[in-house]
Write a protein that holds these residues in place. Structure first.
Motif, PDB file in Angstrom:
ATOM      1  N   SER A  64     -13.877  -9.701   7.907  1.00 60.55           N
ATOM      2  CA  SER A  64     -14.616 -10.327   9.008  1.00 60.55           C
ATOM      3  C   SER A  64     -13.720 -10.495  10.236  1.00 60.55           C
ATOM      4  CB  SER A  64     -15.168 -11.688   8.574  1.00 60.55           C
ATOM      5  OG  SER A  64     -14.111 -12.634   8.421  1.00 60.55           O
ATOM      6  N   TYR A  65     -12.428 -10.283  10.037  1.00 56.23           N
ATOM      7  CA  TYR A  65     -11.427 -10.391  11.105  1.00 56.23           C
ATOM      8  C   TYR A  65     -11.019  -8.983  11.526  1.00 56.23           C
ATOM      9  CZ  TYR A  65      -6.981 -11.868  13.294  1.00 56.23           C
ATOM     10  OH  TYR A  65      -5.938 -12.091  14.163  1.00 56.23           O
ATOM     11  N   ASP A  66     -11.133  -8.689  12.804  1.00 53.06           N
ATOM     12  CA  ASP A  66     -10.888  -7.325  13.295  1.00 53.06           C
ATOM     13  C   ASP A  66      -9.449  -6.865  13.066  1.00 53.06           C
ATOM     14  OD1 ASP A  66     -13.487  -7.037  14.129  1.00 53.06           O
ATOM     15  OD2 ASP A  66     -13.080  -7.617  16.220  1.00 53.06           O
ATOM     16  N   ASP A  67      -8.492  -7.786  13.175  1.00 55.83           N
ATOM     17  CA  ASP A  67      -7.079  -7.410  13.083  1.00 55.83           C
ATOM     18  C   ASP A  67      -6.558  -7.614  11.653  1.00 55.83           C
ATOM     19  OD1 ASP A  67      -4.737  -6.394  14.047  1.00 55.83           O
ATOM     20  OD2 ASP A  67      -4.077  -8.236  15.040  1.00 55.83           O
ATOM     21  N   SER A  68      -7.249  -6.982  10.690  1.00 58.58           N
ATOM     22  CA  SER A  68      -6.854  -7.141   9.291  1.00 58.58           C
ATOM     23  C   SER A  68      -6.904  -5.816   8.548  1.00 58.58           C
ATOM     24  CB  SER A  68      -7.771  -8.145   8.579  1.00 58.58           C
ATOM     25  OG  SER A  68      -9.061  -7.591   8.390  1.00 58.58           O
ATOM     26  N   LEU A  69      -6.107  -5.742   7.506  1.00 60.75           N
ATOM     27  CA  LEU A  69      -6.113  -4.585   6.611  1.00 60.75           C
ATOM     28  C   LEU A  69      -6.215  -5.087   5.177  1.00 60.75           C
ATOM     29  CD1 LEU A  69      -5.727  -1.506   6.042  1.00 60.75           C
ATOM     30  CD2 LEU A  69      -3.266  -1.981   5.880  1.00 60.75           C
ATOM     31  N   VAL A  70      -7.183  -4.550   4.436  1.00 60.82           N
ATOM     32  CA  VAL A  70      -7.306  -4.834   3.011  1.00 60.82           C
ATOM     33  C   VAL A  70      -6.653  -3.678   2.252  1.00 60.82           C
ATOM     34  CG1 VAL A  70      -8.890  -5.050   1.064  1.00 60.82           C
ATOM     35  CG2 VAL A  70      -9.398  -6.220   3.216  1.00 60.82           C
ATOM     36  N   VAL A  71      -5.631  -3.995   1.473  1.00 63.74           N
ATOM     37  CA  VAL A  71      -4.953  -2.996   0.647  1.00 63.74           C
ATOM     38  C   VAL A  71      -5.396  -3.184  -0.795  1.00 63.74           C
ATOM     39  CG1 VAL A  71      -2.736  -2.193  -0.267  1.00 63.74           C
ATOM     40  CG2 VAL A  71      -2.950  -2.774   2.158  1.00 63.74           C
ATOM     41  N   ARG A  72      -6.163  -2.228  -1.303  1.00 64.79           N
ATOM     42  CA  ARG A  72      -6.542  -2.278  -2.719  1.00 64.79           C
ATOM     43  C   ARG A  72      -5.480  -1.558  -3.532  1.00 64.79           C
ATOM     44  NH1 ARG A  72     -12.373  -0.295  -1.471  1.00 64.79           N
ATOM     45  NH2 ARG A  72     -13.469  -2.220  -0.952  1.00 64.79           N
ATOM     46  N   THR A  73      -5.094  -2.172  -4.639  1.00 64.69           N
ATOM     47  CA  THR A  73      -4.090  -1.564  -5.497  1.00 64.69           C
ATOM     48  C   THR A  73      -4.511  -1.714  -6.954  1.00 64.69           C
ATOM     49  OG1 THR A  73      -1.709  -1.377  -5.853  1.00 64.69           O
ATOM     50  CG2 THR A  73      -2.615  -3.611  -5.683  1.00 64.69           C
ATOM     51  N   SER A  74      -3.638  -1.307  -7.887  1.00 64.81           N
ATOM     52  CA  SER A  74      -4.047  -1.233  -9.290  1.00 64.81           C
ATOM     53  C   SER A  74      -2.866  -1.515 -10.214  1.00 64.81           C
ATOM     54  CB  SER A  74      -4.599   0.167  -9.570  1.00 64.81           C
ATOM     55  OG  SER A  74      -4.932   0.350 -10.921  1.00 64.81           O
ATOM     56  N   GLY A  75      -3.063  -2.421 -11.173  1.00 64.70           N
ATOM     57  CA  GLY A  75      -2.081  -2.619 -12.245  1.00 64.70           C
ATOM     58  C   GLY A  75      -0.658  -2.835 -11.794  1.00 64.70           C
ATOM     59  N   VAL A  76      -0.435  -3.741 -10.852  1.00 67.05           N
ATOM     60  CA  VAL A  76       0.924  -4.000 -10.356  1.00 67.05           C
ATOM     61  C   VAL A  76       1.796  -4.542 -11.496  1.00 67.05           C
ATOM     62  CG1 VAL A  76       2.314  -5.307  -8.716  1.00 67.05           C
ATOM     63  CG2 VAL A  76       0.041  -4.468  -8.041  1.00 67.05           C
ATOM     64  N   PHE A  77       2.996  -3.989 -11.608  1.00 65.42           N
ATOM     65  CA  PHE A  77       3.910  -4.461 -12.654  1.00 65.42           C
ATOM     66  C   PHE A  77       5.325  -4.606 -12.116  1.00 65.42           C
ATOM     67  CE2 PHE A  77       3.950   0.180 -12.905  1.00 65.42           C
ATOM     68  CZ  PHE A  77       5.289   0.489 -13.065  1.00 65.42           C
ATOM     69  N   ARG A  78       6.031  -5.534 -12.724  1.00 63.75           N
ATOM     70  CA  ARG A  78       7.450  -5.760 -12.440  1.00 63.75           C
ATOM     71  C   ARG A  78       8.070  -6.395 -13.678  1.00 63.75           C
ATOM     72  NH1 ARG A  78      10.787  -9.887 -10.560  1.00 63.75           N
ATOM     73  NH2 ARG A  78      12.605  -9.144  -9.361  1.00 63.75           N
ATOM     74  N   ASN A  79       7.911  -7.734 -13.808  1.00 61.70           N
ATOM     75  CA  ASN A  79       8.390  -8.438 -14.996  1.00 61.70           C
ATOM     76  C   ASN A  79       7.253  -8.789 -15.948  1.00 61.70           C
ATOM     77  OD1 ASN A  79       7.503 -10.240 -12.967  1.00 61.70           O
ATOM     78  ND2 ASN A  79       8.405 -11.940 -14.073  1.00 61.70           N
ATOM     79  N   LYS A  80       6.033  -8.387 -15.583  1.00 59.20           N
ATOM     80  CA  LYS A  80       4.883  -8.528 -16.471  1.00 59.20           C
ATOM     81  C   LYS A  80       3.882  -7.434 -16.133  1.00 59.20           C
ATOM     82  CE  LYS A  80       2.680 -12.083 -13.599  1.00 59.20           C
ATOM     83  NZ  LYS A  80       2.066 -13.444 -13.599  1.00 59.20           N
ATOM     84  N   GLY A  81       2.789  -7.382 -16.886  1.00 63.04           N
ATOM     85  CA  GLY A  81       1.841  -6.289 -16.735  1.00 63.04           C
ATOM     86  C   GLY A  81       1.880  -5.398 -17.968  1.00 63.04           C
ATOM     87  N   PHE A  82       0.948  -4.456 -18.055  1.00 63.32           N
ATOM     88  CA  PHE A  82       0.815  -3.629 -19.251  1.00 63.32           C
ATOM     89  C   PHE A  82       2.082  -2.845 -19.594  1.00 63.32           C
ATOM     90  CE2 PHE A  82      -0.504   0.354 -21.352  1.00 63.32           C
ATOM     91  CZ  PHE A  82      -0.994  -0.180 -22.537  1.00 63.32           C
ATOM     92  N   PRO A  83       2.737  -2.166 -18.645  1.00 62.45           N
ATOM     93  CA  PRO A  83       3.950  -1.421 -19.005  1.00 62.45           C
ATOM     94  C   PRO A  83       5.041  -2.302 -19.611  1.00 62.45           C
ATOM     95  CG  PRO A  83       3.166  -0.741 -16.850  1.00 62.45           C
ATOM     96  CD  PRO A  83       2.380  -1.957 -17.225  1.00 62.45           C
ATOM     97  N   VAL A  84       5.196  -3.513 -19.094  1.00 58.80           N
ATOM     98  CA  VAL A  84       6.213  -4.430 -19.621  1.00 58.80           C
ATOM     99  C   VAL A  84       5.825  -4.891 -21.022  1.00 58.80           C
ATOM    100  CG1 VAL A  84       7.439  -6.611 -19.237  1.00 58.80           C
ATOM    101  CG2 VAL A  84       6.801  -5.169 -17.280  1.00 58.80           C
ATOM    102  N   TYR A  85       4.542  -5.170 -21.217  1.00 56.42           N
ATOM    103  CA  TYR A  85       4.044  -5.534 -22.552  1.00 56.42           C
ATOM    104  C   TYR A  85       4.329  -4.412 -23.553  1.00 56.42           C
ATOM    105  CZ  TYR A  85       0.440  -5.257 -26.190  1.00 56.42           C
ATOM    106  OH  TYR A  85      -0.232  -5.064 -27.378  1.00 56.42           O
TER     107      TYR A  85
END
Length: 274
Positions: free
Chosen positions: A143-164
């Motif tokens: 609803s704000y003209d000066d914005s960007l929506v970044v869609r991403t998937s399955g972010v991992f670092r110290n948790k998430g499926f790959p770490v599991y």
């Protein structure tokens, strides 16, 4: 550049904080755990949130804060709505007052998973409340003209499926890998892509994720790469799940790949912190 970063103690927030603070002033907001040189703010205390943003006057706001536990969102819908949607509305209100550029991080779970490799133009249709709450957050952001929506998937670092997978296989135990596809990306690579995006000041919606892969295939890659014991089983659903999961929520990131010099697309298993 003065940047306000929400969710500074999360996986993506930690990587962004390290990266962006090298050349910018980063105002770190967190809620649940300690962050050096940060501010503890409850994002659902909306008057305080707006007042803080307006007083700090950042040029850029990066919203990585979210309630991401899919089953918890299904049970605690009111809290999920406040954090994932309503807080974004109030961040937008403050952004308008100070003319800040807003980058809002969203998810592949806004899609139903019936086809996979979703493009930015595809119509969202979430199958669980987490996805719905994030979709509502997107609507507030856009609803704000000066914005960007970044869609991403399955972010991992110290948790998430790959770490599991890594930890479970290393202990010689069996991994239950959901029979479905997504586009997992390391927090490190996503942070690099976001750093480039805030300098470009793009608006609209953009998909930033890695290659499409099944969780079963990913588990096999991890087992082979690190020579781990343990068994991998492909399952239709994971025991104990409350919310439905999309079968193939993979994202088509071709627009971002053309736009960015950062190689965020190659799967970065080494991005795990274990």
């Amino acid at each position: 550049m003065r940047i306000l970063l929400t969710g500074a103690s999360g996986q993506l927030g930690v990587e962004l904080s390290k990266l962006l603070s090298q050349k910018n002033e980063v105002i770190r907001l967190y809620n649940s755990s300690e962050v050096p040189d940060g501010y503890k703010i409850d994002l659902t205390d909306f008057p305080h949130l707006e007042d803080f943003i307006i007083k700090k006057k950042p040029e850029v706001i990066i919203n990585t804060a979210a309630m991401t536990e899919v089953d918890k969102c299904e049970i605690e819908k009111e809290k999920a709505y406040k954090v994932n949607a309503e807080a974004v509305r109030h961040i937008v209100r403050a952004s308008k007052v100070i003319d800040a550029y807003l980058l809002h991080v969203s998810t592949d779970y806004v899609f139903d998973g019936n086809k996979g490799l979703y493009r930015e133009e595809d119509i969202p249709n979430p199958v669980n409340y987490y996805g719905l709450s994030k979709l509502l957050g997107e609507a507030f952001a856009m609803s704000y003209d000066d914005s960007l929506v970044v869609r991403t998937s399955g972010v991992f670092r110290n948790k998430g499926f790959p770490v599991y997978v890594y930890k479970t296989l290393k202990e010689g135990k069996a991994v239950s890998a959901y029979k479905g596809y997504y586009s997992p990306i390391s927090a490190r690579k996503l942070a690099l892509a976001i750093e480039e995006l805030i300098n470009l000041k793009k608006t609209g919606v953009l998909h930033v994720a890695s290659e499409r892969i099944s969780r079963y295939e990913l588990a096999l890659k991890i087992k082979e790469k690190f020579n781990l014991p343990g068994e991998i089983r492909e399952v239709e659903e994971v025991k104990g799940w409350v919310a439905k999961r999309p079968y193939d929520s993979s994202l088509d990131s071709s627009k971002a790949r053309k736009l960015l010099s950062t190689d965020f697309y190659t799967l970065d298993i080494e991005g795990m912190v274990v």
